[in-house]
Design a protein around this motif. Structure first.
Motif, PDB file in Angstrom:
ATOM      1  N   ASN A 225       0.867  -1.091   0.058  1.00  0.00           N
ATOM      2  CA  ASN A 225       0.007   0.118  -0.145  1.00  0.00           C
ATOM      3  C   ASN A 225       0.619   1.275  -0.049  1.00  0.00           C
ATOM      4  O   ASN A 225       0.283   2.331   0.047  1.00  0.00           O
ATOM      5  CB  ASN A 225      -0.788  -0.012   1.134  1.00  0.00           C
ATOM      6  CG  ASN A 225      -1.882  -1.111   1.160  1.00  0.00           C
ATOM      7  OD1 ASN A 225      -2.589  -1.656   0.266  1.00  0.00           O
ATOM      8  ND2 ASN A 225      -2.503  -1.473   2.406  1.00  0.00           N
TER       9      ASN A 225
ATOM     10  N   ASN B  19       3.658   4.025  -1.567  1.00  0.00           N
ATOM     11  CA  ASN B  19       3.960   4.417  -2.723  1.00  0.00           C
ATOM     12  C   ASN B  19       5.541   4.471  -2.929  1.00  0.00           C
ATOM     13  O   ASN B  19       6.344   3.797  -1.847  1.00  0.00           O
ATOM     14  CB  ASN B  19       3.465   6.085  -2.861  1.00  0.00           C
ATOM     15  CG  ASN B  19       4.298   7.011  -1.961  1.00  0.00           C
ATOM     16  OD1 ASN B  19       5.218   6.845  -1.427  1.00  0.00           O
ATOM     17  ND2 ASN B  19       3.432   8.167  -1.725  1.00  0.00           N
ATOM     18  N   TYR B  20       5.935   4.484  -4.005  1.00  0.00           N
ATOM     19  CA  TYR B  20       7.479   4.440  -4.232  1.00  0.00           C
ATOM     20  C   TYR B  20       8.291   5.039  -3.236  1.00  0.00           C
ATOM     21  O   TYR B  20       9.468   4.691  -2.945  1.00  0.00           O
ATOM     22  CB  TYR B  20       7.693   4.696  -5.690  1.00  0.00           C
ATOM     23  CG  TYR B  20       9.166   4.045  -5.958  1.00  0.00           C
ATOM     24  CD1 TYR B  20       9.471   2.888  -6.224  1.00  0.00           C
ATOM     25  CD2 TYR B  20      10.058   5.234  -6.197  1.00  0.00           C
ATOM     26  CE1 TYR B  20      10.846   2.709  -6.482  1.00  0.00           C
ATOM     27  CE2 TYR B  20      11.399   4.897  -6.802  1.00  0.00           C
ATOM     28  CZ  TYR B  20      11.699   3.523  -6.799  1.00  0.00           C
ATOM     29  OH  TYR B  20      13.035   3.336  -7.063  1.00  0.00           O
TER      30      TYR B  20
ATOM     31  N   LYS C 191       7.494   7.311 -17.134  1.00  0.00           N
ATOM     32  CA  LYS C 191       6.999   6.864 -15.833  1.00  0.00           C
ATOM     33  C   LYS C 191       8.182   5.960 -15.486  1.00  0.00           C
ATOM     34  O   LYS C 191       8.950   5.556 -16.175  1.00  0.00           O
ATOM     35  CB  LYS C 191       5.782   5.941 -15.931  1.00  0.00           C
ATOM     36  CG  LYS C 191       4.371   6.855 -16.344  1.00  0.00           C
ATOM     37  CD  LYS C 191       3.942   7.737 -15.119  1.00  0.00           C
ATOM     38  CE  LYS C 191       2.522   8.521 -15.563  1.00  0.00           C
ATOM     39  NZ  LYS C 191       2.325   9.262 -14.455  1.00  0.00           N
TER      40      LYS C 191
ATOM     41  N   ASP D  82       7.598   1.567 -10.812  1.00  0.00           N
ATOM     42  CA  ASP D  82       6.167   2.021 -10.290  1.00  0.00           C
ATOM     43  C   ASP D  82       5.631   2.973 -11.346  1.00  0.00           C
ATOM     44  O   ASP D  82       5.722   4.185 -11.486  1.00  0.00           O
ATOM     45  CB  ASP D  82       6.333   2.608  -8.989  1.00  0.00           C
ATOM     46  CG  ASP D  82       5.032   2.714  -8.298  1.00  0.00           C
ATOM     47  OD1 ASP D  82       4.176   2.607  -9.040  1.00  0.00           O
ATOM     48  OD2 ASP D  82       5.186   3.134  -7.029  1.00  0.00           O
ATOM     49  N   PHE D  83       4.888   2.610 -12.203  1.00  0.00           N
ATOM     50  CA  PHE D  83       4.078   3.177 -13.118  1.00  0.00           C
ATOM     51  C   PHE D  83       3.180   4.400 -12.548  1.00  0.00           C
ATOM     52  O   PHE D  83       2.788   5.396 -13.218  1.00  0.00           O
ATOM     53  CB  PHE D  83       3.405   2.440 -14.209  1.00  0.00           C
ATOM     54  CG  PHE D  83       4.379   1.837 -15.231  1.00  0.00           C
ATOM     55  CD1 PHE D  83       5.153   2.521 -16.103  1.00  0.00           C
ATOM     56  CD2 PHE D  83       4.320   0.529 -15.228  1.00  0.00           C
ATOM     57  CE1 PHE D  83       6.000   1.762 -16.737  1.00  0.00           C
ATOM     58  CE2 PHE D  83       5.299  -0.256 -16.021  1.00  0.00           C
ATOM     59  CZ  PHE D  83       6.007   0.285 -16.766  1.00  0.00           C
ATOM     60  N   ARG D  84       2.891   4.432 -11.456  1.00  0.00           N
ATOM     61  CA  ARG D  84       2.303   5.558 -10.918  1.00  0.00           C
ATOM     62  C   ARG D  84       3.092   6.863 -10.539  1.00  0.00           C
ATOM     63  O   ARG D  84       2.284   8.043 -10.747  1.00  0.00           O
ATOM     64  CB  ARG D  84       1.551   5.018  -9.499  1.00  0.00           C
ATOM     65  CG  ARG D  84       0.862   3.813  -9.291  1.00  0.00           C
ATOM     66  CD  ARG D  84       0.257   3.632  -8.015  1.00  0.00           C
ATOM     67  NE  ARG D  84       1.396   2.748  -7.441  1.00  0.00           N
ATOM     68  CZ  ARG D  84       1.583   2.430  -6.081  1.00  0.00           C
ATOM     69  NH1 ARG D  84       0.300   2.534  -5.300  1.00  0.00           N
ATOM     70  NH2 ARG D  84       2.562   2.038  -5.821  1.00  0.00           N
ATOM     71  N   GLU D  85       4.345   6.553 -10.692  1.00  0.00           N
ATOM     72  CA  GLU D  85       5.287   7.530 -10.570  1.00  0.00           C
ATOM     73  C   GLU D  85       5.705   8.230 -11.460  1.00  0.00           C
ATOM     74  O   GLU D  85       6.111   7.594 -12.640  1.00  0.00           O
ATOM     75  CB  GLU D  85       6.258   7.371  -9.476  1.00  0.00           C
ATOM     76  CG  GLU D  85       6.121   6.878  -8.137  1.00  0.00           C
ATOM     77  CD  GLU D  85       5.607   8.088  -7.213  1.00  0.00           C
ATOM     78  OE1 GLU D  85       6.146   9.238  -7.440  1.00  0.00           O
ATOM     79  OE2 GLU D  85       5.049   7.686  -6.217  1.00  0.00           O
ATOM     80  N   ASP D  86       5.912   9.589 -11.810  1.00  0.00           N
ATOM     81  CA  ASP D  86       6.525  10.080 -12.957  1.00  0.00           C
ATOM     82  C   ASP D  86       8.076  10.037 -12.807  1.00  0.00           C
ATOM     83  O   ASP D  86       8.541   9.568 -11.867  1.00  0.00           O
ATOM     84  CB  ASP D  86       6.352  11.795 -13.077  1.00  0.00           C
ATOM     85  CG  ASP D  86       4.818  12.068 -13.528  1.00  0.00           C
ATOM     86  OD1 ASP D  86       4.059  11.346 -14.030  1.00  0.00           O
ATOM     87  OD2 ASP D  86       4.288  13.087 -12.782  1.00  0.00           O
TER      88      ASP D  86
END
Length: 134
Positions: free
Chosen positions: A15, A17-18, A101, A105-109
């Motif tokens: 859960n 983030n990076y 990305k 972790d493709f959620r992070e730029d």
């Protein structure tokens, strides 16, 4: 040895983030090494106060030997993982309309696109410490 990939920890860390994960990864070694220094500091302090010299404590040599052995052992075990985690922060992929990305972790730029961002600076600092420094 990737301690965060262990089944129990991986479920707990899923859960996060990076940014949070990289902080935990890269601060684990300094934290463990700090805990290893506590017996050494105790022996030095007691040696200084009770035995009139920081090297005069009867357990000084065994404690220093154990500290150095455990430090080298832990660094040897976690060094590859910490180096890979640090260097992965610079590995990005172009996703088309979504921009570049972070591959892990493709959620992070992509941190390389934000040179003043936390992940870029943190990774650069620890790249100098782990892969290049040790």
């Amino acid at each position: 040895f990737d301690f965060m990939a262990q089944p129990g920890l991986n479920c707990l860390a899923g859960n996060y983030n990076y940014k949070e994960r990289i902080i935990v990864y890269l601060m684990s070694l300094p934290t463990v090494l700090f805990v290893f220094t506590l017996p050494t500091l105790y022996v030095v302090l007691v040696g200084t106060l009770k035995y009139k010299g920081w090297k005069q404590h009867p357990r000084f040599n065994p404690v220093i030997h154990q500290f150095l052995w455990m430090t080298l052992f832990v660094i040897f075990i976690v060094y590859p993982t910490l180096s890979v985690v640090t260097l992965r922060s610079f590995n990005c992929q172009d996703i088309g309309e979504f921009g570049r990305k972070l591959t892990v972790d493709f959620r992070e730029d992509c941190p390389k696109d934000h040179k003043t961002g936390f992940i870029f600076i943190w990774s650069l600092l620890f790249t100098a410490l782990y892969p290049a420094g040790i």
